[in-house]
Design a protein around this motif. Structure first.
Motif, PDB file in Angstrom:
ATOM      1  N   LEU A  59       0.830  -1.201   0.000  1.00  0.00           N
ATOM      2  CA  LEU A  59       0.000   0.000   0.000  1.00  0.00           C
ATOM      3  C   LEU A  59       0.867   1.254   0.000  1.00  0.00           C
ATOM      4  O   LEU A  59       1.842   1.352   0.750  1.00  0.00           O
ATOM      5  CB  LEU A  59      -0.893   0.013   1.251  1.00  0.00           C
ATOM      6  CG  LEU A  59      -1.799  -1.197   1.445  1.00  0.00           C
ATOM      7  CD1 LEU A  59      -2.603  -1.047   2.731  1.00  0.00           C
ATOM      8  CD2 LEU A  59      -2.750  -1.348   0.272  1.00  0.00           C
ATOM      9  N   HIS A  63       4.049   0.914   2.452  1.00  0.00           N
ATOM     10  CA  HIS A  63       5.149   0.102   1.931  1.00  0.00           C
ATOM     11  C   HIS A  63       6.030   0.831   0.929  1.00  0.00           C
ATOM     12  O   HIS A  63       7.118   0.380   0.631  1.00  0.00           O
ATOM     13  CB  HIS A  63       4.613  -1.160   1.265  1.00  0.00           C
ATOM     14  CG  HIS A  63       3.816  -2.018   2.187  1.00  0.00           C
ATOM     15  ND1 HIS A  63       2.465  -1.903   2.305  1.00  0.00           N
ATOM     16  CD2 HIS A  63       4.184  -2.982   3.057  1.00  0.00           C
ATOM     17  CE1 HIS A  63       2.021  -2.778   3.202  1.00  0.00           C
ATOM     18  NE2 HIS A  63       3.038  -3.444   3.670  1.00  0.00           N
ATOM     19  N   HIS A 247      10.799 -16.843  14.248  1.00  0.00           N
ATOM     20  CA  HIS A 247       9.741 -17.646  13.614  1.00  0.00           C
ATOM     21  C   HIS A 247      10.193 -19.096  13.472  1.00  0.00           C
ATOM     22  O   HIS A 247       9.454 -20.034  13.795  1.00  0.00           O
ATOM     23  CB  HIS A 247       9.422 -17.113  12.211  1.00  0.00           C
ATOM     24  CG  HIS A 247       8.468 -15.966  12.206  1.00  0.00           C
ATOM     25  ND1 HIS A 247       7.189 -16.047  12.701  1.00  0.00           N
ATOM     26  CD2 HIS A 247       8.615 -14.706  11.750  1.00  0.00           C
ATOM     27  CE1 HIS A 247       6.590 -14.885  12.544  1.00  0.00           C
ATOM     28  NE2 HIS A 247       7.430 -14.045  11.976  1.00  0.00           N
ATOM     29  N   ASN A 342       7.253  -3.754  11.589  1.00  0.00           N
ATOM     30  CA  ASN A 342       5.920  -4.307  11.791  1.00  0.00           C
ATOM     31  C   ASN A 342       4.875  -3.252  11.489  1.00  0.00           C
ATOM     32  O   ASN A 342       4.565  -2.412  12.323  1.00  0.00           O
ATOM     33  CB  ASN A 342       5.799  -4.782  13.237  1.00  0.00           C
ATOM     34  CG  ASN A 342       4.462  -5.459  13.487  1.00  0.00           C
ATOM     35  OD1 ASN A 342       3.499  -5.248  12.747  1.00  0.00           O
ATOM     36  ND2 ASN A 342       4.395  -6.251  14.529  1.00  0.00           N
ATOM     37  N   PRO A 343       4.319  -3.312  10.287  1.00  0.00           N
ATOM     38  CA  PRO A 343       3.434  -2.225   9.871  1.00  0.00           C
ATOM     39  C   PRO A 343       2.173  -2.100  10.719  1.00  0.00           C
ATOM     40  O   PRO A 343       1.544  -1.061  10.718  1.00  0.00           O
ATOM     41  CB  PRO A 343       3.101  -2.566   8.421  1.00  0.00           C
ATOM     42  CG  PRO A 343       3.462  -3.988   8.249  1.00  0.00           C
ATOM     43  CD  PRO A 343       4.515  -4.307   9.249  1.00  0.00           C
ATOM     44  N   LEU A 344       1.794  -3.139  11.437  1.00  0.00           N
ATOM     45  CA  LEU A 344       0.573  -3.017  12.238  1.00  0.00           C
ATOM     46  C   LEU A 344       0.840  -2.443  13.615  1.00  0.00           C
ATOM     47  O   LEU A 344      -0.081  -2.111  14.341  1.00  0.00           O
ATOM     48  CB  LEU A 344      -0.115  -4.376  12.380  1.00  0.00           C
ATOM     49  CG  LEU A 344      -0.974  -4.748  11.184  1.00  0.00           C
ATOM     50  CD1 LEU A 344      -1.555  -6.122  11.375  1.00  0.00           C
ATOM     51  CD2 LEU A 344      -2.074  -3.739  10.952  1.00  0.00           C
ATOM     52  N   ALA A 345       2.095  -2.365  14.007  1.00  0.00           N
ATOM     53  CA  ALA A 345       2.399  -1.805  15.315  1.00  0.00           C
ATOM     54  C   ALA A 345       2.842  -0.351  15.201  1.00  0.00           C
ATOM     55  O   ALA A 345       3.085   0.307  16.203  1.00  0.00           O
ATOM     56  CB  ALA A 345       3.486  -2.632  15.986  1.00  0.00           C
ATOM     57  N   LYS A 347       3.026   3.503  15.037  1.00  0.00           N
ATOM     58  CA  LYS A 347       2.230   4.447  15.804  1.00  0.00           C
ATOM     59  C   LYS A 347       1.837   5.669  14.979  1.00  0.00           C
ATOM     60  O   LYS A 347       0.893   6.354  15.298  1.00  0.00           O
ATOM     61  CB  LYS A 347       3.021   4.913  17.047  1.00  0.00           C
ATOM     62  CG  LYS A 347       3.207   3.801  18.074  1.00  0.00           C
ATOM     63  CD  LYS A 347       1.861   3.279  18.589  1.00  0.00           C
ATOM     64  CE  LYS A 347       2.042   2.160  19.594  1.00  0.00           C
ATOM     65  NZ  LYS A 347       0.806   1.432  19.836  1.00  0.00           N
TER      66      LYS A 347
ATOM     67  N   GLU B   9      -7.162  -2.259  20.467  1.00  0.00           N
ATOM     68  CA  GLU B   9      -6.389  -1.698  19.365  1.00  0.00           C
ATOM     69  C   GLU B   9      -5.568  -2.788  18.678  1.00  0.00           C
ATOM     70  O   GLU B   9      -4.937  -3.612  19.343  1.00  0.00           O
ATOM     71  CB  GLU B   9      -5.435  -0.621  19.880  1.00  0.00           C
ATOM     72  CG  GLU B   9      -6.068   0.740  19.945  1.00  0.00           C
ATOM     73  CD  GLU B   9      -5.031   1.821  20.250  1.00  0.00           C
ATOM     74  OE1 GLU B   9      -3.932   1.751  19.669  1.00  0.00           O
ATOM     75  OE2 GLU B   9      -5.328   2.685  21.072  1.00  0.00           O
ATOM     76  N   ILE B  10      -5.554  -2.764  17.370  1.00  0.00           N
ATOM     77  CA  ILE B  10      -4.818  -3.781  16.620  1.00  0.00           C
ATOM     78  C   ILE B  10      -3.321  -3.700  16.924  1.00  0.00           C
ATOM     79  O   ILE B  10      -2.642  -4.713  17.035  1.00  0.00           O
ATOM     80  CB  ILE B  10      -5.081  -3.626  15.100  1.00  0.00           C
ATOM     81  CG1 ILE B  10      -6.523  -4.085  14.811  1.00  0.00           C
ATOM     82  CG2 ILE B  10      -4.097  -4.450  14.287  1.00  0.00           C
ATOM     83  CD1 ILE B  10      -6.962  -3.885  13.383  1.00  0.00           C
ATOM     84  N   SER B  11      -2.828  -2.475  17.136  1.00  0.00           N
ATOM     85  CA  SER B  11      -1.390  -2.321  17.406  1.00  0.00           C
ATOM     86  C   SER B  11      -0.967  -3.034  18.687  1.00  0.00           C
ATOM     87  O   SER B  11       0.197  -3.370  18.861  1.00  0.00           O
ATOM     88  CB  SER B  11      -1.016  -0.841  17.473  1.00  0.00           C
ATOM     89  OG  SER B  11      -1.760  -0.207  18.483  1.00  0.00           O
ATOM     90  N   GLY B  14      -0.127  -6.458  17.183  1.00  0.00           N
ATOM     91  CA  GLY B  14       0.873  -6.499  16.115  1.00  0.00           C
ATOM     92  C   GLY B  14       0.423  -7.442  15.003  1.00  0.00           C
ATOM     93  O   GLY B  14      -0.582  -8.153  15.132  1.00  0.00           O
ATOM     94  N   GLU B  15       1.174  -7.438  13.907  1.00  0.00           N
ATOM     95  CA  GLU B  15       0.782  -8.226  12.734  1.00  0.00           C
ATOM     96  C   GLU B  15       0.636  -9.713  13.064  1.00  0.00           C
ATOM     97  O   GLU B  15      -0.374 -10.339  12.759  1.00  0.00           O
ATOM     98  CB  GLU B  15       1.799  -8.043  11.607  1.00  0.00           C
ATOM     99  CG  GLU B  15       1.458  -8.902  10.384  1.00  0.00           C
ATOM    100  CD  GLU B  15       2.436  -8.715   9.226  1.00  0.00           C
ATOM    101  OE1 GLU B  15       3.369  -7.916   9.357  1.00  0.00           O
ATOM    102  OE2 GLU B  15       2.238  -9.388   8.194  1.00  0.00           O
ATOM    103  N   PHE B  16       1.662 -10.275  13.712  1.00  0.00           N
ATOM    104  CA  PHE B  16       1.642 -11.730  13.905  1.00  0.00           C
ATOM    105  C   PHE B  16       0.633 -12.140  14.965  1.00  0.00           C
ATOM    106  O   PHE B  16      -0.015 -13.185  14.862  1.00  0.00           O
ATOM    107  CB  PHE B  16       3.051 -12.247  14.206  1.00  0.00           C
ATOM    108  CG  PHE B  16       4.008 -11.920  13.102  1.00  0.00           C
ATOM    109  CD1 PHE B  16       3.791 -12.408  11.817  1.00  0.00           C
ATOM    110  CD2 PHE B  16       5.090 -11.084  13.307  1.00  0.00           C
ATOM    111  CE1 PHE B  16       4.641 -12.081  10.765  1.00  0.00           C
ATOM    112  CE2 PHE B  16       5.946 -10.751  12.268  1.00  0.00           C
ATOM    113  CZ  PHE B  16       5.726 -11.245  10.998  1.00  0.00           C
ATOM    114  N   THR B 135      -1.666  -5.987   6.888  1.00  0.00           N
ATOM    115  CA  THR B 135      -0.834  -4.806   7.055  1.00  0.00           C
ATOM    116  C   THR B 135      -1.716  -3.628   7.437  1.00  0.00           C
ATOM    117  O   THR B 135      -2.940  -3.719   7.378  1.00  0.00           O
ATOM    118  CB  THR B 135      -0.064  -4.526   5.746  1.00  0.00           C
ATOM    119  OG1 THR B 135       0.794  -3.408   5.963  1.00  0.00           O
ATOM    120  CG2 THR B 135      -0.988  -4.209   4.598  1.00  0.00           C
TER     121      THR B 135
END
Lengths: 348, 348
Positions: A59, A63, A247, A342-345, A347, B9-11, B14-16, B135
């Motif tokens: 996106l 990214h 992982h 980590n794009p989801l974390a 801020k 909150e999703i953050s 995190g992603e995993f 993401t």
């Protein structure tokens, strides 16, 4: 991305017109590709091998930043990062589907450039573009690529096969793509508001190339096969060595030790880290986007794997209760943390 | 979508963490699914059949409006529209990968709801969720789903096999999903700024269901197979009958005639068109999102196909030089136009 002058509006072609233009002389080169673009689904044949499927969503603003990423490079990279996932299974990428969401600031010629990059990657890696979806987007560019590959059943390498005493190996060097990103961001800030700004990448071309035009390690997969080495576990390094190692250890129910002085780092990466006052090892451990291969092999293969060019043994797998740690130059053990990108974390 | 209160909150995951939560008790039920979520790629086995792959990209603000689309329904529909493409090849959907781009206004519980819908669709259609990518997104929700299916080589039906004199058939009825969208949009406007607004869908439940929770016509594929009928060409109706018919004719190098009085339309669709002052046939021809099957069969199958419940013969294929036209009730021929829903030609 250049300004929208003398360009053709996408709405003048419409969805099917654009798809026709972008896909018109795409040939199918893999014997497994039976039917490509133009029907409800692509058709493939995999009677003797297993089918591998991976997908990546990229996106704009998360990214990639089109201020400094040329669309041709973006297309190339978007395809290659998917190929990398297939190689990481010890497989061969064969087909991709490409879905694009395109906002109105993009013209037909921009899509041509993006597709040029995607097609170039397909040519280089011998992959067929067999389908996709194209739509408008309210905000920015959306790229979703799915890659289909194959491998004989007994050749597939998962993440969960690492065993105590296995050697941990990586290809290439780490941290350069991350440093390339820092450099591009720095020059973006420096260029703000300046017309005819010429960014200064002198002596750092390798970092820029690693960020903008990464390659998937097809050559390493070939090299391992020729040497008769089948890794016990493997994945590609997209989020950073530290995160990926954890992982493998989590899924294999093991721990690990990696040695700071064994981590392969290019001198341009080191110079750049110095210049930016960043910790070099942190960048190499957590930088991400290296698209190198991380894999484990039995200890008995030490000699065989050490002989291979472009591969470095950086540590070994341990029993789970020893945890995951890096051993520094002075012998201190520092627990690994998955602080990769980590794009989801994020801020911001 | 409800407001973001008491939500996680999703953050914080995190992603995993989020992927683990969403995929934790997903079982693989198809024998072709060897390895699902959790590695660089999913692994499948298709030694006796061909592999079909289709993909759809759905963007908030373009394909769906969360003001009135519940996330559970959105998940269900996002999966089903992909299954529909596989059925349209006369195949069986087996696996999907799900990529999500999620902005910060979404909480973990919203993702749970979206995934509930996706998993429900997978349960109903017997499909395994085997992978994806998650993401963050700067703006809105991005859903990219790829579906893998299979079919024996001699059963696959393409778009290019229609022949002069073939009968044109459709399943179900047309235009209802489009009318459902009009109704939802009307109630959205009516509700603007009003707290506790209760939308009026009385007597129009079918239209709402067709828009929010479409089904793929698995039953029709089964029915045709049981009757020993293999269509000469087939596709699903996502952009409107008119547009899809023109695809089949263009790819088959034919023309067609469809008869206005044969086009199947539900009475709720007719009532709604009347209420909105819209041309009913235009809506049925160009409305889109019906996810019914459009197919052609040899003339010799007229009796066999006419006996099947839920299928209607609406016209016939002609030589190419006759063009594509609808014959109105009074015998006038009106050329078909592909004015279906085309997100790349939209001006707003």
């Amino acid at each position: 991305m250049e300004a929208n002058q003398d360009y053709t509006e996408i709405s003048s072609l419409g969805e099917f017109g654009l798809i026709d233009r972008l896909t018109k002389d795409i040939a199918l080169t893999n014997s497994s590709s039976l039917k490509g673009v133009g029907d409800d689904a692509a058709v493939m044949e995999y009677h003797d091998t297993e089918v591998l499927v991976t997908t990546d969503l990229l996106l704009e603003g998360i990214h990639f930043d089109l201020t400094y990423v040329p669309l041709r490079h973006l297309g190339y990279k978007s395809a290659v990062v998917n190929f990398s996932d297939i190689y990481a299974m010890n497989g061969t990428p064969r087909q991709i589907t490409v879905s694009l969401g395109v906002s109105k600031r993009f013209a037909v010629e921009h899509m041509d450039a993006l597709y040029d990059g995607i097609r170039k990657a397909c040519d280089v890696y011998g992959v067929d573009l067999v389908g996709g979806d194209t739509t408008s987007s309210r905000q920015g560019l959306v790229i979703s690529i799915t890659c289909i590959g194959d491998a004989p059943k007994d050749k597939i390498v998962y993440r969960d096969g690492a065993k105590d005493t296995d050697l941990i190996c990586v290809s290439g060097d780490l941290g350069a793509a991350y440093m390339g990103l820092q450099l591009l961001e720095r020059e973006k800030v420096a260029s703000a508001g300046q017309k005819d700004f010429v960014p200064d990448f002198g002596g750092k071309e390798y970092l820029i190339e690693r960020q903008l035009k990464p390659e998937a390690r097809k050559d390493i997969i070939k090299e391992l096969a020729e040497a008769g080495i089948k890794p016990t576990a493997m994945m590609d390094i997209s989020d950073g060595l530290s995160s990926e190692l954890m992982h493998i250890c989590r899924q294999s129910h093991t721990g690990c030790r990696v040695y700071e002085d064994r981590i392969p780092i290019d001198y341009q990466t080191a110079v750049m880290a110095e210049e930016l006052g960043m910790n070099l090892v942190t960048a190499a451990l957590n930088g991400g986007e290296d698209y190198e291969l991380l894999f484990t092999v039995p200890l008995s293969m030490h000699e065989a794997v050490s002989k291979l060019p472009g591969i470095k043994v950086i540590g070994h797998i341990t029993k789970a209760d020893l945890g995951c740690a890096m051993v520094t130059r002075d012998g201190t053990e520092i627990p690994l943390k998955a602080q990769g990108w980590n794009p989801l974390a994020q801020k911001d």
